[in-house]
Structures are given as structure tokens and as C-alpha cells.
Write an enzyme that holds these catalytic residues in place. Structure first.
Site, mmCIF file in Angstrom:
data_model
loop_
_atom_site.group_PDB
_atom_site.id
_atom_site.type_symbol
_atom_site.label_atom_id
_atom_site.label_comp_id
_atom_site.label_asym_id
_atom_site.label_seq_id
_atom_site.Cartn_x
_atom_site.Cartn_y
_atom_site.Cartn_z
ATOM 1 N N TYR A 110 -2.899 -4.726 -4.042
ATOM 2 C CA TYR A 110 -2.442 -6.090 -3.792
ATOM 3 C C TYR A 110 -2.627 -6.525 -2.349
ATOM 4 C CZ TYR A 110 -0.689 -5.886 -8.499
ATOM 5 O OH TYR A 110 -0.613 -5.769 -9.850
ATOM 6 N N TYR A 115 8.526 -4.282 -15.054
ATOM 7 C CA TYR A 115 7.205 -3.862 -14.586
ATOM 8 C C TYR A 115 6.740 -2.674 -15.432
ATOM 9 C CZ TYR A 115 3.264 -2.142 -11.995
ATOM 10 O OH TYR A 115 1.997 -1.721 -11.670
ATOM 11 N N ASP A 143 10.357 2.780 -21.154
ATOM 12 C CA ASP A 143 9.420 3.136 -20.090
ATOM 13 C C ASP A 143 10.184 3.897 -19.005
ATOM 14 O OD1 ASP A 143 7.796 3.264 -17.875
ATOM 15 O OD2 ASP A 143 7.053 1.212 -18.015
ATOM 16 N N LYS A 172 4.438 9.311 -13.211
ATOM 17 C CA LYS A 172 4.887 9.459 -11.826
ATOM 18 C C LYS A 172 5.311 10.884 -11.464
ATOM 19 C CE LYS A 172 5.119 4.801 -10.374
ATOM 20 N NZ LYS A 172 5.491 3.555 -11.023
#
Ligand SMILES: *Cc1c(COP(=O)(O)O)cnc(C)c1O
Length: 471
Positions: A28, A159, A269, A298
């Protein structure tokens, strides 16, 4: 122009940061965005960084490399697992082949997750695991004779990753749905679950009326659209990259009830929250919820390699297997990469033994130090959940100022928007945790100083120049 190559052993000529600029995109950021810090070494919980001005600094990693590096860098056990596997084989295709690291990791994941979850699909990143989970929900409905049920219900503020399927269930604003309309599927959104806090790390406090209203609203929405819904996806209890918000576990429980009532696939999630980060082994335990599908990633491979997994309940797995297609329709090239699986196997084994003490130590320290920031006028909220500490400002501060101030305290943070936060590596000592927490505090104080009269709007000019911390 900063002097390039002033660090002792850096070759003359252009620095890596300068060569990077205009060549490599960063997350980003524009190609000509702020110059990055260069990592020279990473050991334990410390990064050796070279600033854009060429100064070398040591910094504790307050970000654990975006939640992943829970065991720290150059962890001897993880290094050994990687080296041992690399001397056998690094990668083989998973089509038609299997191997010990994949089988043992699959068995371990089934063992350490709720007993209902019995099947594993390995994906090569968190986003891809979300894609697989979404496809699975659609396949599940088709197998149940309801092919028209293809939409996903989710909450705003979430997210779930950056690939287009995952984007479709991210917060519509933060997830840039307008910019990519046509590409991104239109899912069904409900309001974010009302915020809640757990001041003692056990019980939750929230606005009960707001929670009841939210529950009524989500029930009405889900029931009203049940003929087009395939599943529900949500981050349990903590919305991560969407805003680092904690919400009332009762809301997650209601989603479980709705999934049962309407025969939807409940996808939880746990990519950011899994393996202890929120003070529970999996964050869905805060709500006593067992999902049909759980995504993990992760911390799974300890930040060594990109790996994620989709865990699927026996019941949902059986429906897929009994369907016309029989297979789960996905298969990445690097599926179940042996190197990543071998490291993850060791990572999860260690996590199982150590997470409880490690996260408790982090939580204790963050809870002791961070609330001081709540007295600052620039600060809107301070929250701690497990090994996650967040300072939310009223207005987005200059991220370079925060990063620079923290680096002067010997800590690396990557603030975003109105948030400055840490999720430190689990292996941090009490002293390292204190340094991290005080650096957060110090950075928040600096925001206060630059935003209230003294030096308001001047911090650009006031910033200590030539100290090598500028970004
Ligand atoms: C980071 C994250 C993802 C995406 O994982 P990647 O490995 O970056 O693709 C998905 N969901 C949540 C909750 C995350 O925090």
C-alpha cells in the site's frame, strides 16, 4: 541529500533503500513513497536496521513482523527444522504426492483445534486460505442442492486478505470495493459488532442495549437473505487490520446460532488471532464457538515462511465428499510446501507448550503500562487483549513521527491510520515488553506535544534532523 553508505560496512554508492525506491512496490505504498528502513540482521526479537540516512540502529520488533514472528528471529529450533528439511527436499508438488511434514502438521493441527475439525487444506497464504474457505461454502450449498446460495454474510470493519475473493468480505471502505467494483463480489454486510472491552482479560464489558440491537439486526438480515447465503465469515472477537477493534463474544455466538438455523457454513478467520494471541488458544474460545471452518496462518509457521491452513469440520467435509464434485476445488502450486510444513510443525509444537505463560506475561505488562496513555488528550482509546496493545488517536498522526520517536526508544512499530499498536513476539522478556510498551507511550506523548499548542504543525521543522530517524 543524505549521505549514502555511511554505515560502517556498507559499500559506497547507492544504498539498498535507494535502489529499492522506484523499483519495488511496498504494501500500500507508492513506488516513490517514503524510503524504507533496511534490515541488515534479525536475531531474537531485535532487528538491525539501517535508516534512510544510513545510520544503523537496533530495534525490538514491536510488530512481530505483522503478527507472525512469535518465536523471534533465528530461533534455533525453527532454524534446525528448516535446515533438516532442506537437506531432505524443499518442495514437491502435492498433487498425487504426500510427505511427512504435511501429514504430521495436519495431524497436529487436528489435535490442537476443536475435535469437530477433522480435515485440513494447506494454502500458501492467509488470503488464499480465505479464498478456499469461501469456495468451500459455495460448494457446500451446491452439494446440499442449493446452488443459488452463493453470497457470504459478514460484518463491516473486517479484514480477510488482499486477493479479490478475500477483499469482497473485507470492510467495503477499507477494502476499496468502490475502486474495484465489478471485480469484487457483492457480499452481504451487517454493522460491526458493538465494541467491547475486557478490563481484566476475563470478563467483557459492552453496551448491552447496543449488543441486543445488533443481534436483532443481524438475525433479521440473515433470515431475510437466507435463500442466497452460503456462509458467514468473521474474525473472532478481535477485528485486526480493519481497525484493531474488540467486540462482545456474544455476537460471535449469535452468528453460530444463525449458521445452525439457516444451514450456513460458519468460517472463523483465526489468521491473526490463532495460537494464543488474544489470551485464548483460539479467539473463538472466548465465545465457546466451534466453527465449521477455521483459517489459520501468520504465526503458524513462526514467520519463517508463508503458510496457512483451512480446518474443516467432519460434517462439512462429508458433504463435500458426497457431492458430485467430491473434491475441494483448489490446488496451489506450493500447496503444503514441505519446508513451510516442517517449520510450522515445530512452531505449533513450541506454541502449545509456551503460549500461555508468554501471552500472560505480555498482557500483564501491556495492561500495566499502556493505560497511562488514556490520559492524553490526543488519545481516544487504549485497549489490550492478550498480547495485543492498541492506542487509538482522535486524528491520524504523522506515521513517520511515531516510527521515529519509537525508534529513538529502540523499538520498531508500523502505525496505521489512527492506530499505533503492538503485538510483540511471544518470546519477549518482561524487560523487552516494558521497552516496547514505554516506546508506545512515548510515541503517543509525542503526538500530544505536537498536536497541542507547543509546536503544533511545526513538528516537521522541529523534528530532530540528522539523527538518522527521519522517514
Ligand atoms: C493477515 C490476515 C489475512 C491475510 O493473510 P495473508 O497471509 O496476508 O494473505 C487474512 N485474515 C486476517 C484476519 C489477517 O489478519
Amino acid at each position: 541529500m543524505p549521505e549514502p553508505g555511511t554505515a560502517d560496512n556498507m559499500p559506497a554508492g547507492e544504498s539498498l533503500a535507494e535502489r529499492d525506491r522506484g523499483l519495488l512496490w511496498h504494501p500500500y505504498e507508492a513506488l516513490d513513497g517514503p524510503a524504507p528502513y533496511t534490515v541488515e540482521a534479525a536475531q531474537g526479537v531485535a532487528l538491525t536496521l539501517v535508516t534512510p540516512e544510513g545510520e544503523r540502529v537496533q530495534a525490538l520488533d514491536g510488530m512481530a513482523s505483522w503478527w507472525c514472528a512469535v518465536h523471534g528471529y533465528r530461533n534455533p529450533e525453527l532454524d534446525r527444522a528448516a535446515v533438516d528439511q532442506i537437506t531432505e527436499f524443499s518442495h514437491v508438488m502435492f498433487g498425487g504426492l504426500t510427505h511427512r511434514p504435511a501429514v504430521e502438521l495436519g495431524e497436529l493441527l487436528v489435535e490442537v483445534t476443536p475435535p469437530e475439525l477433522q480435515h485440513v487444506f494447506f494454502a500458501d497464504s492467509g488470503s488464499v486460505s480465505v479464498e478456499v474457505a469461501l469456495k468451500l461454502a459455495v460448494q457446500y450449498q451446491a452439494a446440499r442442492g442449493r446452488p443459488e446460495r452463493r453470497r457470504i454474510l459478514t460484518v463491516r470493519g473486517g479484514y480477510h486478505g488482499d486477493t479479490t475473493g478475500a477483499m469482497s468480505v473485507c470492510d467495503p471502505e477499507g477494502g476499496m470495493h468502490a475502486e474495484f467494483s465489478g471485480l469484487v463480489a457483492e457480499q452481504l454486510f451487517v454493522a460491526p459488532p458493538p465494541a467491547a472491552a475486557t478490563p481484566d482479560g476475563r470478563t467483557w464489558e459492552s453496551d448491552d442495549a447496543a449488543v441486543q440491537r445488533w443481534i436483532a439486526d443481524v438475525r433479521a438480515t440473515a433470515r431475510g437473505h437466507s435463500d442466497e447465503l452460503a456462509g458467514i465469515i468473521v474474525e473472532p472477537v478481535l477485528q485486526g487490520a480493519g481497525g484493531m477493534r474488540t467486540y462482545d463474544p456474544r455476537c460471535l455466538r449469535v452468528l453460530r446460532e444463525l449458521a445452525d438455523e439457516l444451514d450456513l457454513v460458519l468460517i472463523v478467520d483465526e489468521i491473526a488471532t490463532g495460537f494464543g494471541r488474544t489470551g485464548r488458544w483460539f479467539a473463538s474460545e472466548w465465545a465457546d464457538v466451534v466453527p465449521d471452518v477455521m483459517c489459520v496462518g501468520k504465526a503458524l509457521a513462526g514467520g519463517y515462511m508463508s503458510l496457512a491452513a483451512v480446518l474443516v469440520s467432519e460434517a462439512v467435509g462429508a458433504v463435500i465428499t458426497d457431492s458430485e464434485q467430491r473434491a475441494l476445488m483448489h490446488g496451489p502450486t506450493f500447496m503444503a510446501n514441505p519446508l513451510a510444513c516442517a517449520v510450522a510443525l515445530q512452531s505449533v509444537r513450541m506454541l502449545r507448550d509456551t503460549w500461555r505463560d508468554d501471552v500472560a506475561r505480555a498482557e500483564r505488562t501491556l495492561r500495566e503500562i499502556l493505560p497511562v496513555a488514556a490520559d492524553l488528550r490526543a488519545v481516544k482509546d487504549v485497549r489490550v487483549l492478550g498480547a495485543v496493545g492498541v492506542i487509538e488517536f482522535h486524528h491520524a498522526p504523522d506515521p513517520a513521527l511515531l516510527t521515529r520517536t519509537a525508534l529513538e526508544q529502540g523499538v520498531w512499530f508500523r502505525p496505521f491510520g489512527r492506530l499505533l499498536y503492538t503485538m510483540p513476539p511471544y518470546v519477549c522478556t518482561e524487560e523487552e515488553l516494558r521497552t516496547i510498551a514505554y516506546a508506545l507511550l512515548r510515541a503517543a506523548q509525542e503526538v500530544e506535544l505536537t498536536s497541542t499548542g507547543r509546536g503544533a504543525g511545526l513538528h516537521g521543522a522541529d523534528a530532530p534532523s540528522g539523527n538518522g530517524m527521519g522517514a
